[in-house]
Scaffold this active site. Structure first.
Site, PDB file in Angstrom:
ATOM      1  CE  LYS A 112      32.484  37.020  46.492  1.00  0.00           C
ATOM      2  NZ  LYS A 112      33.296  35.846  46.500  1.00  0.00           N
ATOM      3  CE  LYS A 193      37.639  41.840  43.913  1.00  0.00           C
ATOM      4  NZ  LYS A 193      38.492  40.712  44.149  1.00  0.00           N
ATOM      5  CE  LYS A 196      40.310  33.322  42.428  1.00  0.00           C
ATOM      6  NZ  LYS A 196      39.597  33.573  43.699  1.00  0.00           N
TER       7      LYS A 196
HETATM    8  N1  AQP Z   1      41.568  42.729  41.095  1.00  0.00           N
HETATM    9  C1  AQP Z   1      42.472  42.477  42.020  1.00  0.00           C
HETATM   10  N2  AQP Z   1      43.561  43.261  42.148  1.00  0.00           N
HETATM   11  C2  AQP Z   1      44.499  43.004  43.096  1.00  0.00           C
HETATM   12  N3  AQP Z   1      44.410  41.962  43.956  1.00  0.00           N
HETATM   13  C3  AQP Z   1      43.333  41.154  43.871  1.00  0.00           C
HETATM   14  N4  AQP Z   1      42.954  40.068  44.554  1.00  0.00           N
HETATM   15  C4  AQP Z   1      41.782  39.623  44.055  1.00  0.00           C
HETATM   16  N5  AQP Z   1      41.361  40.398  43.049  1.00  0.00           N
HETATM   17  C5  AQP Z   1      42.310  41.368  42.903  1.00  0.00           C
HETATM   18  C6  AQP Z   1      43.717  39.475  45.647  1.00  0.00           C
HETATM   19  O1  AQP Z   1      43.963  38.114  45.330  1.00  0.00           O
HETATM   20  C7  AQP Z   1      44.007  37.349  46.537  1.00  0.00           C
HETATM   21  C8  AQP Z   1      43.136  36.144  46.399  1.00  0.00           C
HETATM   22  O2  AQP Z   1      41.796  36.526  46.170  1.00  0.00           O
HETATM   23  P1  AQP Z   1      40.643  35.490  46.522  1.00  0.00           P
HETATM   24  O3  AQP Z   1      40.771  34.300  45.691  1.00  0.00           O
HETATM   25  O4  AQP Z   1      40.678  35.216  47.968  1.00  0.00           O
HETATM   26  O5  AQP Z   1      39.281  36.148  46.319  1.00  0.00           O
HETATM   27  P2  AQP Z   1      38.809  37.454  45.749  1.00  0.00           P
HETATM   28  O6  AQP Z   1      39.603  38.582  46.272  1.00  0.00           O
HETATM   29  O7  AQP Z   1      37.384  37.556  46.063  1.00  0.00           O
HETATM   30  O8  AQP Z   1      39.138  37.218  44.229  1.00  0.00           O
HETATM   31  P3  AQP Z   1      38.193  37.345  43.068  1.00  0.00           P
HETATM   32  O9  AQP Z   1      39.080  37.203  41.899  1.00  0.00           O
HETATM   33  O10 AQP Z   1      37.403  38.588  43.127  1.00  0.00           O
HETATM   34  O11 AQP Z   1      37.270  36.083  43.229  1.00  0.00           O
HETATM   35  P4  AQP Z   1      35.694  36.014  43.374  1.00  0.00           P
HETATM   36  O12 AQP Z   1      35.180  36.570  42.129  1.00  0.00           O
HETATM   37  O13 AQP Z   1      35.445  34.540  43.536  1.00  0.00           O
HETATM   38  O14 AQP Z   1      35.303  36.831  44.583  1.00  0.00           O
HETATM   39  C9  AQP Z   1      43.580  38.280  47.660  1.00  0.00           C
HETATM   40  O15 AQP Z   1      44.739  38.720  48.339  1.00  0.00           O
HETATM   41  C10 AQP Z   1      42.930  39.437  46.940  1.00  0.00           C
HETATM   42  O16 AQP Z   1      43.065  40.646  47.647  1.00  0.00           O
END
Ligand code: AQP
Length: 328
Positions: A112, A193, A196
Site C-alpha cells: 500500500k 487479488k 476494491k
Molecule cells: N480478492 C479477495 N478474495 C477473497 N477475500 C477477499 N477479501 C478482500 N479481497 C478478497 C476479504 O474481504 C474482507 C474485507 O476486506 P477489507 O475491506 O478489509 O479490505 P481488503 O482485504 O484490503 O479489501 P480490498 O478489496 O483489497 O480493499 P482495498 O483495495 O481498499 O485494500 C477481508 O476478510 C478480506 O480478507
C-alpha cells in the site's frame, strides 16, 4: 456460552465478489454457531483519504449489504467500529507493546505504501488496530480471506507478547478461511487479488453491479491461449473463473471436473456469469428493501453498538488494570 466470532470490512469502496466469497458468505454460514460480531471498520478506511460524505454513505451501504447477504441482525451484532470507543483505546494500549519492526514487515503495508509519497502513520498502525478489533471482544474465530492471514498471525503475536508481559489476558484467535474462494483474483489481472481500490473497470464484479455489467465483465475476463478447460494445465484466469463458479454454486470437485473439462472458454464464461447473476440478483433485491427504510438500518447499528460496548469496556478495563493504569 458460545465462542465469539469477529470480522469486518472497510467501507473504502465498492464491495466485490472477492469480499463476498472470501468473507461475507462464510460469516453467514457460521454466524449462528457462535456469538457473532461483524464490523464496518471505518477507522481502518481512513488510513487512506476518504471523501467525508462518500465515507458516511458507504458505511450505511456496507451495513445494508451485510444484511442483504444474510447476516441476521437479530442474532449477530452489526457494529460501526468508530461508534465503540474501545477499538481506538485498545489500539493505543497494544501499540505500546508492538515492536515497529513487526509492522514494517507486513506485506499489505509494503504494497500500500509503494505508490505513496507521504505515508500516514495510520497505515503502519493498521494491523494493531485490527488486533484491537479482535482482542477487544476476546474473539476465538476470525473468518477472513487469505490476504488477512498475515495480519491474524500478527494479532496472535501481539496477544502472546501482552500475555507474557502482563499475565494471561487475551484469548488466542484462530483464522477461519473458506474452503473455496479465500483468494479471488482480479478478472483483468488474475495474478493480483481482486481489490476494491484497483483501477481497472473490468477488474472486480461489485455486489451491486447490474446483471448486464456483471455479464460484460466476466465475458471480458483474461484467460489463456488454450482451447478449453484443462484442470491440469489451466492458467490463473481460468482457475479463478472456476473458483468463482464453485464458491457461488457450492459444487464439489467431483461435480466441477466432469462438467467443465474440455469446455470452451466462451461457454465457461457464460456459465460463470449466469451463476454470479443468479446469486447476486436476490441479494440486490434485499439490499433495495433494506435501504428503503433508513430508520431500520440506523436502529440496527445503534443496537449493535449498544450490545457490544459492555464487552469492549470490560476488556479495556482489564487491560488497563494489567498495565498498571489508574482504574478506580
Ligand atoms: N480478492 C479477495 N478474495 C477473497 N477475500 C477477499 N477479501 C478482500 N479481497 C478478497 C476479504 O474481504 C474482507 C474485507 O476486506 P477489507 O475491506 O478489509 O479490505 P481488503 O482485504 O484490503 O479489501 P480490498 O478489496 O483489497 O480493499 P482495498 O483495495 O481498499 O485494500 C477481508 O476478510 C478480506 O480478507
Amino acid at each position: 456460552m458460545k465462542a465469539r466470532v469477529l470480522s469486518g470490512v472497510q467501507p473504502s469502496g465498492n464491495l466485490h465478489i472477492g469480499n463476498y466469497l472470501g468473507a461475507l458468505k462464510n460469516w453467514v454460514r457460521i454466524q449462528h454457531d457462535y456469538e457473532s460480531i461483524f464490523c464496518i471498520v471505518d477507522l481502518h478506511a481512513i488510513t487512506v483519504y476518504q471523501k467525508p460524505e462518500e465515507l458516511r454513505a458507504k458505511i450505511l451501504e456496507i451495513a445494508a449489504l451485510f444484511i442483504a447477504s444474510g447476516i441476521d441482525p437479530k442474532h449477530s451484532a452489526l457494529v460501526v467500529q468508530s461508534m465503540v470507543h474501545g477499538h481506538a483505546e485498545l489500539s493505543w494500549l497494544l501499540t505500546c507493546v508492538t515492536p515497529v519492526g513487526w509492522l514494517e514487515r507486513m506485506t499489505q503495508y509494503k504494497a500500500k505504501t509503494q505508490a505513496i509519497e507521504t505515508i500516514g502513520d495510520g497505515l503502519l498502525q493498521y494491523p494493531v488496530l485490527m488486533a484491537a478489533d479482535i482482542l477487544l471482544y476476546q474473539a476465538a474465530i476470525v473468518p477472513v480471506g487469505e490476504d488477512q492471514s498475515q495480519h491474524l498471525e500478527l494479532t496472535r503475536d501481539i496477544a502472546q507478547r501482552f500475555n507474557s508481559l502482563y499475565g494471561a489476558t487475551f484469548v488466542m484467535p484462530a483464522t477461519n478461511l473458506p474452503a473455496v474462494g479465500a483468494r479471488i483474483m482480479g478478472l483483468d489481472e488474475p495474478e493480483k487479488k481482486m481489490s476494491k481500490s484497483a483501477a481497472g473497470a473490468g477488474h472486480a464484479v461489485a455486489l451491486l453491479d447490474p446483471p448486464e455489467v456483471i455479464r460484460k465483465k466476466i465475458m471480458r475476463a483474461t484467460t489463456d491461449s488454450q482451447p478449453g478447460v484443462d484442470f491440469e494445465t489451466m492458467g490463473a484466469g481460468v482457475e479463478n473463473l472456476l473458483a468463482i463458479f464453485q464458491a457461488f454454486s457450492g459444487w464439489s470437485d467431483d461435480q466441477m471436473k466432469p462438467h467443465f473439462t474440455g469446455m470452451r472458454y466462451g461457454d465457461l464464461k457464460k456459465q460463470v456469469a449466469e451463476m454470479v447473476v443468479s446469486q447476486l440478483e436476490p441479494l440486490q433485491a434485499r439490499y433495495r428493501e433494506i435501504t428503503a427504510d433508513p430508520a431500520y438500518l440506523a436502529g440496527v447499528l445503534r443496537e449493535g453498538a449498544e450490545r457490544v460496548t459492555p464487552i469492549a469496556d470490560s476488556t479495556v478495563r482489564l487491560v488497563k488494570e494489567r498495565m498498571g493504569l489508574y482504574t478506580p
